[in-house]
Design a protein around this motif. Sequence first.
Motif, mmCIF file in Angstrom:
data_model
loop_
_atom_site.group_PDB
_atom_site.id
_atom_site.type_symbol
_atom_site.label_atom_id
_atom_site.label_comp_id
_atom_site.label_asym_id
_atom_site.label_seq_id
_atom_site.Cartn_x
_atom_site.Cartn_y
_atom_site.Cartn_z
ATOM 1 N N GLY A 155 0.546 -0.939 0.075
ATOM 2 C CA GLY A 155 0.193 -0.050 0.123
ATOM 3 C C GLY A 155 0.833 1.709 0.298
ATOM 4 O O GLY A 155 2.349 0.830 -0.031
ATOM 5 N N GLN A 195 -5.969 -1.953 -4.548
ATOM 6 C CA GLN A 195 -6.668 -1.781 -5.299
ATOM 7 C C GLN A 195 -7.731 -2.122 -5.906
ATOM 8 O O GLN A 195 -8.144 -2.749 -5.997
ATOM 9 N N ALA A 246 -5.431 4.699 5.231
ATOM 10 C CA ALA A 246 -5.598 3.541 3.998
ATOM 11 C C ALA A 246 -5.338 2.199 4.039
ATOM 12 O O ALA A 246 -5.612 1.366 4.590
ATOM 13 N N LYS A 247 -4.415 1.555 5.329
ATOM 14 C CA LYS A 247 -3.799 1.093 6.148
ATOM 15 C C LYS A 247 -5.497 0.151 6.717
ATOM 16 O O LYS A 247 -5.903 -0.484 6.289
ATOM 17 N N ILE A 269 -8.167 1.412 6.640
ATOM 18 C CA ILE A 269 -9.167 1.421 6.061
ATOM 19 C C ILE A 269 -9.464 -0.435 5.000
ATOM 20 O O ILE A 269 -10.355 -1.083 5.040
ATOM 21 N N LYS A 270 -8.328 -0.922 4.818
ATOM 22 C CA LYS A 270 -8.238 -1.921 4.234
ATOM 23 C C LYS A 270 -8.201 -3.132 5.128
ATOM 24 O O LYS A 270 -8.924 -3.953 4.848
ATOM 25 N N ASN A 328 -15.519 0.204 0.137
ATOM 26 C CA ASN A 328 -14.041 -0.043 1.082
ATOM 27 C C ASN A 328 -13.011 0.458 -0.100
ATOM 28 O O ASN A 328 -12.315 1.256 -0.034
ATOM 29 N N LYS A 329 -12.697 -0.622 -1.325
ATOM 30 C CA LYS A 329 -11.466 -0.040 -2.267
ATOM 31 C C LYS A 329 -11.763 0.998 -2.833
ATOM 32 O O LYS A 329 -10.647 1.651 -3.235
ATOM 33 N N TYR A 347 -10.048 3.967 -0.064
ATOM 34 C CA TYR A 347 -8.557 3.396 -0.478
ATOM 35 C C TYR A 347 -8.484 3.586 -1.202
ATOM 36 O O TYR A 347 -7.147 4.170 -0.895
ATOM 37 N N THR A 348 -8.717 3.838 -2.681
ATOM 38 C CA THR A 348 -8.278 3.792 -3.409
ATOM 39 C C THR A 348 -7.851 5.449 -3.728
ATOM 40 O O THR A 348 -6.543 5.943 -3.967
ATOM 41 N N SER A 393 -5.000 6.783 -1.072
ATOM 42 C CA SER A 393 -3.799 6.027 -1.399
ATOM 43 C C SER A 393 -3.286 7.081 -2.495
ATOM 44 O O SER A 393 -2.222 7.286 -2.485
ATOM 45 N N MET A 424 -15.944 2.372 4.816
ATOM 46 C CA MET A 424 -15.161 1.390 5.027
ATOM 47 C C MET A 424 -15.279 0.008 5.085
ATOM 48 O O MET A 424 -14.553 -0.559 5.248
#
Length: 730
Positions: free
Chosen positions: A345, A460, A500-501, A503-504, A683-684, A687-688, A691, A710
Amino acid sequence: MNYIKGKIRATIYKNENGFFVGTFRVKEASEEEMHEYINKTITITGTILDPNEEETYILYGEYTRHERFGFQYKINNYEKEKLTSSDAVIEFLSSSLIKGCGEKTARKIVETLGEKAIDLIKENKNNLLLVPDMTEKRAETIYQAIIAHSSSDDLIIELKTLGFSVGEATKIIKKYKEKAADFLHNNLYIFKKIIDFNKLDYIYTKNFDAESPIRKKECILETMKRMSDTAGDIYYLKEEIYDQLKNHFQILLTEEEYSSLLEDLAMTRHIVVLGEKHYLLENYDREHNIRDNLEAIMALPKKEIENFEDTIKTLEESLNVSYNIDQKKAIKNALENRVSIISGGPGTGKTTIINAITRLYITMYKLSPIDCMTNIALLAPTGRASKKLAESTHLPAMTIHRYLKWNKDTNDFAINEYNKNHHRLIIVDEVSMIDTHLFDSLLRGLDSSIQLILVGDTFQLPSVGAGLILNDLVASNLFSYNPLDKIYRQSENSYIAYLAKEIKEHNLSETFTEKKDDYNFFETESKQITKMITEICKKSIAKGLHVDDLQILAPMYKGENGIDNLNLALQELFNPYNKKRKELKLGEITYREQDKVLQLVNNPDCNVYNGDIGYIKAIETRFTPRKKEVITIDFDGNYVEYNKEDLPMIKHAYAITIHKSQGSEFPHVILPVSKNYYKMLYNKLIYTGVSRAKKSLVIVGEKNSFLMAMNNDYSSNRKTTLKEVLLHNL
């Protein structure tokens, strides 16, 4: 019944249900109050299925004023004016193929000589002199142009009469030559490689048997293609193909007829059926080609590196960096293995590792600057991603399309299995964005004696096209895989990479709304989001930030907080009306000198690609010999010219979609999050968006909407079989 007659000039917006907004050139009007708009362009709105700029429409409706968009002609109903043979001859004569003959002259010729005008001219050019106001010089020019196209004029007129434009007819004849007539009469769907399928289907249903097996099978194939384009699937189930066939083409079949059509398609190798899985042949072949080419690369022996610890230590000292254990392992594996994958990430050091790999490779093989050019290829799917790669390594980098010498007209690559490139080290960044077709094409164009390093982020958003390449390669466990988890702080109070982490991992800290060195969350009601973003941008400008430093990323185009509305507001802030700056209108959209714009399609001829951001440097009127508007856009020093009809290839870029931001980094990102985006809050996607921020991130919106995003794990579970193919389980 009140009507206007004319042609569509440009499309502003259309959706799958047929709702259309565009500009319309009025040639005739039934109402006296509309006569002032004859030979002028107006905005139209309403339902038009498969709008076509080549055809003449009769629109029934009324001219109204929209409180936001101004005057529009609201369509209640419409019909297309039936084309006659005379019309087809006029369009042929007035096309760019026949020099010296405009529409006015073409009409005079047909009025004088009739539908057989072309035959009469070819028999005796002096027949042209019967036309009023015709000079001998112009007659000779027209005659010579007709003779030059004498072998194809009948076919052009036939194609035009069926519903093709002269330009499309010329394109068909140019590609298929003497076979064009046979294809036209046997199966005009063969032209789908160069003509829009919807138009072909419309022409077929109007002129041939709409219930023919030919049409039904072609529509099944097109349905499967569209399913790949929209859902990213490599294969499909029988029932879902039929459901989409009904949705797209309103074709109803019995179970027996449907099964028979699928069997025919399988027998003729248009599709491949394995149990419940139904593949388009090209998708099936691509996965197997990828396996065969990767196996050929992996078959060659690994390379051993002597004294790696000493070598890496020397590099650390020269760069004043310190690599952790995982990073060292990734660097070593990349230099030793034929195929290796590095995934991580934001903030985990992928760029740092790529730089280390290239430097060590150059040192190990004692490469000169010229040797680097012929031995190392750095590639990425987008222009901005390749630029980032070049900046981090100080080596040339390019898009995969440019590397493979893509021809946009034929959609073919000049670099392929018959004409390979022979670089020894290939590093591909942002692999999560690469679809099955592009990855297959890349491997076809590479010699098997390479080392291939694939870099990306498995979390991603997936590629726009079909497939799930990076994730399937990792899942196969066949290749050296090096995941990176450790995050490197920019400061003690930095948060972007950690957010970001979190959220993942679905583990958001309770303090996620608190201000950090590189992060801020402005809790804002949905209806105030656009206003809040504007205020943040104003303050950023006051602090000395440039429009290029700021990027607003939003999930969707429509709605009160959609990209279209944001761009309207932000254009007024960053580039307001100025009488010194020239403008060009396309419907309700105004393009202005100094506007920030986004390229929407690949154009390798001009070295500009989908996702590239540039600025309008000039808008000017040229006479070459006809009057035309030319827009010059600066893409990081690459100046590209656009005609007015090319404007659908660009869009304002003060705000862009998160999908379009993939492969890019921006110094300062503003991310609106609203319940209005509910369809796109997952979520994705979030996240994208997070990031993409390099220096700072501001989230504007509702706390609950962010939490909902999320916790929403929606992500289309793409149906792919690359993992099984790689493992020879399919």
